[in-house]
Write an enzyme that holds these catalytic residues in place. Structure first.
Site, PDB file in Angstrom:
ATOM      1  N   VAL A 238      63.561 -18.914 -38.841  1.00 17.50           N
ATOM      2  CA  VAL A 238      62.532 -18.786 -37.793  1.00 17.50           C
ATOM      3  C   VAL A 238      62.474 -20.022 -36.899  1.00 17.50           C
ATOM      4  CG1 VAL A 238      61.082 -17.124 -38.981  1.00 17.50           C
ATOM      5  CG2 VAL A 238      60.836 -19.548 -39.518  1.00 17.50           C
TER       6      VAL A 238
ATOM      7  N   ARG B  97      80.041 -13.361 -18.559  1.00 22.39           N
ATOM      8  CA  ARG B  97      80.348 -13.670 -19.968  1.00 22.39           C
ATOM      9  C   ARG B  97      80.124 -15.146 -20.292  1.00 22.39           C
ATOM     10  NH1 ARG B  97      83.387  -9.804 -18.273  1.00 22.39           N
ATOM     11  NH2 ARG B  97      85.002 -11.139 -17.375  1.00 22.39           N
TER      12      ARG B  97
ATOM     13  N   TYR C 233      56.596 -26.389 -43.104  1.00 26.07           N
ATOM     14  CA  TYR C 233      56.716 -25.568 -41.897  1.00 26.07           C
ATOM     15  C   TYR C 233      57.212 -24.148 -42.183  1.00 26.07           C
ATOM     16  CZ  TYR C 233      55.664 -29.418 -38.769  1.00 26.07           C
ATOM     17  OH  TYR C 233      55.008 -30.419 -38.091  1.00 26.07           O
TER      18      TYR C 233
ATOM     19  N   CYS D 289      66.897 -29.318 -38.599  1.00 29.94           N
ATOM     20  CA  CYS D 289      67.811 -28.212 -38.911  1.00 29.94           C
ATOM     21  C   CYS D 289      69.142 -28.409 -38.212  1.00 29.94           C
ATOM     22  CB  CYS D 289      67.191 -26.895 -38.450  1.00 29.94           C
ATOM     23  SG  CYS D 289      65.515 -26.693 -39.035  1.00 29.94           S
TER      24      CYS D 289
ATOM     25  N   PHE E  80      60.473 -33.326 -30.808  1.00 30.32           N
ATOM     26  CA  PHE E  80      61.916 -33.039 -30.811  1.00 30.32           C
ATOM     27  C   PHE E  80      62.280 -31.902 -29.874  1.00 30.32           C
ATOM     28  CE2 PHE E  80      61.376 -29.905 -34.327  1.00 30.32           C
ATOM     29  CZ  PHE E  80      62.307 -28.933 -33.977  1.00 30.32           C
TER      30      PHE E  80
ATOM     31  N   HIS F 215      78.249 -16.017 -14.200  1.00 27.24           N
ATOM     32  CA  HIS F 215      79.404 -15.250 -14.687  1.00 27.24           C
ATOM     33  C   HIS F 215      78.912 -14.359 -15.839  1.00 27.24           C
ATOM     34  CE1 HIS F 215      83.048 -14.305 -16.870  1.00 27.24           C
ATOM     35  NE2 HIS F 215      83.761 -14.699 -15.819  1.00 27.24           N
TER      36      HIS F 215
ATOM     37  N   LYS G  39      73.631 -19.155 -42.645  1.00 25.67           N
ATOM     38  CA  LYS G  39      72.589 -20.019 -42.066  1.00 25.67           C
ATOM     39  C   LYS G  39      73.212 -21.278 -41.450  1.00 25.67           C
ATOM     40  CE  LYS G  39      68.992 -22.127 -40.979  1.00 25.67           C
ATOM     41  NZ  LYS G  39      67.608 -22.186 -41.273  1.00 25.67           N
TER      42      LYS G  39
ATOM     43  N   ARG H 201      74.840 -23.312 -32.649  1.00 27.28           N
ATOM     44  CA  ARG H 201      73.931 -23.814 -31.610  1.00 27.28           C
ATOM     45  C   ARG H 201      74.235 -25.284 -31.309  1.00 27.28           C
ATOM     46  NH1 ARG H 201      69.820 -21.722 -28.701  1.00 27.28           N
ATOM     47  NH2 ARG H 201      67.945 -22.973 -28.374  1.00 27.28           N
TER      48      ARG H 201
HETATM   49  N1  SAJ Z   1      68.158 -28.124 -27.447  1.00 34.77           N
HETATM   50  C1  SAJ Z   1      68.813 -28.591 -26.316  1.00 34.77           C
HETATM   51  N2  SAJ Z   1      69.289 -27.666 -25.426  1.00 34.77           N
HETATM   52  C2  SAJ Z   1      69.121 -26.323 -25.617  1.00 34.77           C
HETATM   53  C3  SAJ Z   1      68.476 -25.867 -26.769  1.00 34.77           C
HETATM   54  C4  SAJ Z   1      67.996 -26.793 -27.680  1.00 34.77           C
HETATM   55  O1  SAJ Z   1      68.964 -29.788 -26.109  1.00 34.77           O
HETATM   56  O2  SAJ Z   1      69.569 -25.557 -24.742  1.00 34.77           O
HETATM   57  C5  SAJ Z   1      67.642 -29.112 -28.435  1.00 34.77           C
HETATM   58  C6  SAJ Z   1      66.127 -29.069 -28.581  1.00 34.77           C
HETATM   59  O3  SAJ Z   1      65.510 -29.836 -27.591  1.00 34.77           O
HETATM   60  C7  SAJ Z   1      65.955 -29.648 -29.972  1.00 34.77           C
HETATM   61  C8  SAJ Z   1      67.178 -29.136 -30.708  1.00 34.77           C
HETATM   62  O4  SAJ Z   1      68.115 -28.749 -29.723  1.00 34.77           O
HETATM   63  O5  SAJ Z   1      66.006 -31.060 -29.936  1.00 34.77           O
HETATM   64  C9  SAJ Z   1      66.931 -27.960 -31.620  1.00 34.77           C
HETATM   65  O6  SAJ Z   1      66.061 -27.017 -31.002  1.00 34.77           O
HETATM   66  P1  SAJ Z   1      66.265 -25.441 -31.154  1.00 34.77           P
HETATM   67  O7  SAJ Z   1      65.170 -24.772 -30.411  1.00 34.77           O
HETATM   68  O8  SAJ Z   1      67.641 -25.058 -30.754  1.00 34.77           O
HETATM   69  O9  SAJ Z   1      66.210 -25.161 -32.700  1.00 34.77           O
HETATM   70  P2  SAJ Z   1      65.165 -25.519 -33.890  1.00 34.77           P
HETATM   71  O10 SAJ Z   1      65.702 -26.723 -34.609  1.00 34.77           O
HETATM   72  O11 SAJ Z   1      63.769 -25.569 -33.455  1.00 34.77           O
HETATM   73  O12 SAJ Z   1      65.333 -24.215 -34.806  1.00 34.77           O
HETATM   74  C10 SAJ Z   1      66.642 -23.833 -35.228  1.00 34.77           C
HETATM   75  C11 SAJ Z   1      66.825 -22.332 -34.956  1.00 34.77           C
HETATM   76  N3  SAJ Z   1      68.209 -21.974 -35.114  1.00 34.77           N
HETATM   77  C12 SAJ Z   1      68.897 -21.308 -34.149  1.00 34.77           C
HETATM   78  O13 SAJ Z   1      68.406 -21.008 -33.080  1.00 34.77           O
HETATM   79  C13 SAJ Z   1      70.310 -20.937 -34.464  1.00 34.77           C
HETATM   80  C14 SAJ Z   1      65.932 -21.523 -35.882  1.00 34.77           C
HETATM   81  O14 SAJ Z   1      66.189 -20.121 -35.741  1.00 34.77           O
HETATM   82  C15 SAJ Z   1      66.189 -21.935 -37.339  1.00 34.77           C
HETATM   83  O15 SAJ Z   1      65.351 -21.212 -38.249  1.00 34.77           O
HETATM   84  C16 SAJ Z   1      65.856 -23.410 -37.449  1.00 34.77           C
HETATM   85  O16 SAJ Z   1      66.761 -24.132 -36.598  1.00 34.77           O
HETATM   86  C17 SAJ Z   1      66.001 -23.823 -38.899  1.00 34.77           C
HETATM   87  O17 SAJ Z   1      64.971 -23.973 -39.580  1.00 34.77           O
HETATM   88  O18 SAJ Z   1      67.131 -23.931 -39.379  1.00 34.77           O
END
Ligand code: SAJ
Length: 426
Positions: A170, A261, A13, A275, A340, A259, A221, A228
Site C-alpha cells: 500500500v 508507449r 504504518y 521501502c 520523504f 509518446h 514485492k 520503481r
Molecule cells: N519519487 C520520485 N519521483 C517519482 C515518484 C516517486 O522522486 O516520480 C520519490 C518520492 O518522492 C519518494 C520515493 O520516490 O521519495 C518513494 O515514493 P513512492 O511514492 O514511489 O513510494 P513509497 O515509498 O511511498 O511506497 C512504495 C510503493 N511501491 C510502489 O509504488 C511500487 C507502495 O505501493 C509500497 O507498498 C511501498 O513502497 C512499500 O511499503 O514497499
C-alpha cells in the site's frame, strides 16, 4: 474454520491500519508492539502515525471493543508480522557503504515472542518486505522454539501451523483505500497455507488474492519497488543531463510522455522512504553479479541529494558575487519540505531532510525549513518557519518536496537563487 482472534505484531504504518481493518469487520484483534507509548495511544483510541482516515477507524475499533493493543502476545488464530526489515549498517571504516545486508532481527524477535502462544491450526503470515528465503527462515525460527508443532519445512505438508508471505503493497497516504482495493499476493509455503491466508485476507480485501509460493511472493514485492527505483533513477539521471545541457527536464519529460508507449516518472532530490530506497538492496545483496542495473539505479538515486547540495552551494556563491556587501554567514537558505514525499509527515530516510541537515551543517548562515506536515523537528540546526516567514527571510531557496501547499504559491525568488528539485516553481 473461521478466524475469531487475529493478532498483528508491529503497529506501525502497515500493522496498525491492517489491525484496524480486521477490527472494522468486527474481528477481535490483538495488536502487539514493543513501544509502550504507541500501545497506550492506541488503547486510548488515538493513533501515533499520520494516515488519512485511520484515526476514525482506530477510534471506532477501540471504543467498540474490537481492537486492543498490548506489549505481550496472546493466543490468536492468525498472526500477521508487520515489523521493520531494515538493512544492517555495513559502512566500512572510510564511511563508504558497500552492499547493505537485510536485517531480520525484528522478524526473529517477533517469532520468539509469538512462538510460546502458538497452537495447532494457527497461521503465521510475514507481511514485512523481506529478502527471498525469509519466510522459510521464519518457519525455522518458530520450529526451533516449538518442536511440539509441525511446520511446513523440509517439504513437510502434514502441518500444525500454516505459514505464508503476503507482502504489504500500500502507498503511504492512501493506505486505508489501498488495503481494501489492491490485489494481494498470497505466498503460502504449501497450497493449504495459501488457502488459509486467502480466507483471512478476504475478511476485508475486495481486490483479488492471487496465490503463489512464498519465494515468488517475496521476490514480487522486491521487484515492484526495484522497478520503481530504476524508473525514478532514469528520471533523476535525465535531470542531471538536462541541467548540463540547459534543457528544462520537466518540459522534456512531458513531451516524451506524449509518446503512447513512454511513461517517464518525475525527477526529485533523491528517493526516500523505508521501502524503495531499501528493498532493491535485498535483491542486490543476494545476487550481486546478476543485478547490475538495479544496483546502478540505487547508486544514481543515492547520489542525487549531493548533486542538489552542490547546486545550492553554487546558488549561494552566485548570490554572494552579486551582493559583495554580504558574507556567507549573512545568507539565509530556505528549504521547502522535509518529508520523504508530498503531503505526508514521514521524515524517515528523507532525501529532503538529508539535504537540509547537510546544508545546516556546512553553510555558515541560517538554514530554515518549511514543512507544513510537522509541528516540530528534533534537529536544532534547522528552524521551522511558515511559508510567508520563510519567503521574507530567505536569500536562496531550495524546493525539495512537492507538497500541495507549495503548489498553490509562486514565491518570487530570482531563478539563479532557486533550486527547484520538483519543477513546480521554475
Ligand atoms: N519519487 C520520485 N519521483 C517519482 C515518484 C516517486 O522522486 O516520480 C520519490 C518520492 O518522492 C519518494 C520515493 O520516490 O521519495 C518513494 O515514493 P513512492 O511514492 O514511489 O513510494 P513509497 O515509498 O511511498 O511506497 C512504495 C510503493 N511501491 C510502489 O509504488 C511500487 C507502495 O505501493 C509500497 O507498498 C511501498 O513502497 C512499500 O511499503 O514497499
Amino acid at each position: 474454520m473461521s478466524f475469531h482472534t487475529i493478532s498483528v505484531i508491529g503497529l506501525g504504518y502497515i500493522g496498525l491500519p491492517t489491525a484496524a481493518m480486521f477490527a472494522s469487520r468486527k474481528k477481535k484483534v490483538i495488536g502487539v508492539d514493543v513501544n509502550q507509548s504507541a500501545v497506550d495511544t492506541i488503547n486510548r483510541g488515538e493513533i501515533h502515525i499520520v494516515e488519512p482516515e485511520l484515526d476514525i477507524i482506530v477510534h471506532a475499533a477501540v471504543t467498540e471493543g474490537y481492537l486492543k493493543a498490548t506489549t505481550k502476545p496472546e493466543p490468536a488464530d492468525a498472526f500477521l508480522i508487520a515489523v521493520p526489515t531494515p538493512f544492517k549498517d555495513t559502512s566500512n571504516v572510510d564511511g563508504n557503504t558497500d552492499i547493505p545486508e537485510p536485517d531480520l532481527a525484528y522478524v526473529k524477535s517477533a517469532c520468539e515472542a509469538i512462538a510460546p502462544v502458538l497452537k495447532k491450526g494457527d497461521i503465521v503470515i510475514l507481511e514485512s518486505t523481506s529478502p527471498v528465503g525469509a519466510t522459510e527462515q521464519m518457519a525455522e525460527w518458530l520450529a526451533e522454539v516449538r518442536a511440539d508443532l509441525a511446520f511446513p519445512i523440509n517439504g513437510n505438508e502434514e502441518i500444525d501451523i500454516n505459514i505464508a508471505h503476503c507482502p504489504e503493497r500500500v502507498l503511504p497516504g492512501h493506505v486505508v483505500r489501498e488495503l481494501v482495493e489492491n490485489d494481494r499476493v498470497i505466498g503460502g509455503m504449501t497450497d493449504a497455507c495459501s488457502k488459509r491466508a486467502v480466507e483471512l485476507y478476504k475478511t476485508f480485501v475486495v481486490g483479488e488474492c492471487v496465490v503463489t509460493n512464498a519465494r515468488t511472493a517475496e521476490m514480487a514485492k522486491l521487484t515492484e519497488n526495484s522497478c520503481r527505483d530504476v524508473q525514478i533513477a532514469f528520471a533523476n539521471e535525465l535531470s542531471v543531463i538536462c541541467d548540463k545541457l540547459d534543457i528544462d527536464v520537466w518540459e522534456l519529460i512531458s513531451l516524451a510522455n506524449r509518446h503512447p508507449r513512454i511513461n517517464i516518472l518525475q525527477p526529485g532530490p533523491g528517493v526516500g522512504g523505508h521501502c524503495i530506497a531499501v528493498d532493491p538492496w535485498f535483491i542486490v545483496s543476494k545476487s550481486p553479479e546478476e543485478s547490475a542495473l538495479i544496483h546502478t539505479a540505487r547508486k544514481v538515486n543515492s547520489a542525487k541529494p549531493q548533486w542538489v547540495i552542490d547546486k545550492v552551494k553554487v546558488a549561494i556563491a552566485d548570490y554572494l558575487q552579486a551582493t559583495p556587501s554580504k558574507t556567507a554567514a549573512d545568507v539565509t537558505v530556505a528549504c521547502y519540505g522535509l518529508a520523504f514525499k508530498a503531503d505526508i509527515d514521514d521524515l524517515r530516510e528523507s532525501p529532503a531532510l538529508e539535504i537540509a541537515l547537510e546544508l545546516a551543517n556546512t553553510h555558515p548562515g541560517n538554514v530554515v525549513a518549511v514543512e507544513p506536515n510537522v509541528e516540530s523537528i528534533s534537529h536544532q540546526s534547522i528552524e521551522l518557519k511558515s511559508i510567508s516567514e520563510a519567503e521574507k527571510v530567505a536569500d536562496v531557496a531550495v524546493l525539495l518536496v512537492d507538497h500541495s501547499e507549495f503548489k498553490e504559491i509562486k514565491p518570487t525568488f530570482a531563478p539563479q537563487y532557486l533550486v527547484d528539485t520538483r519543477g513546480i516553481w521554475s
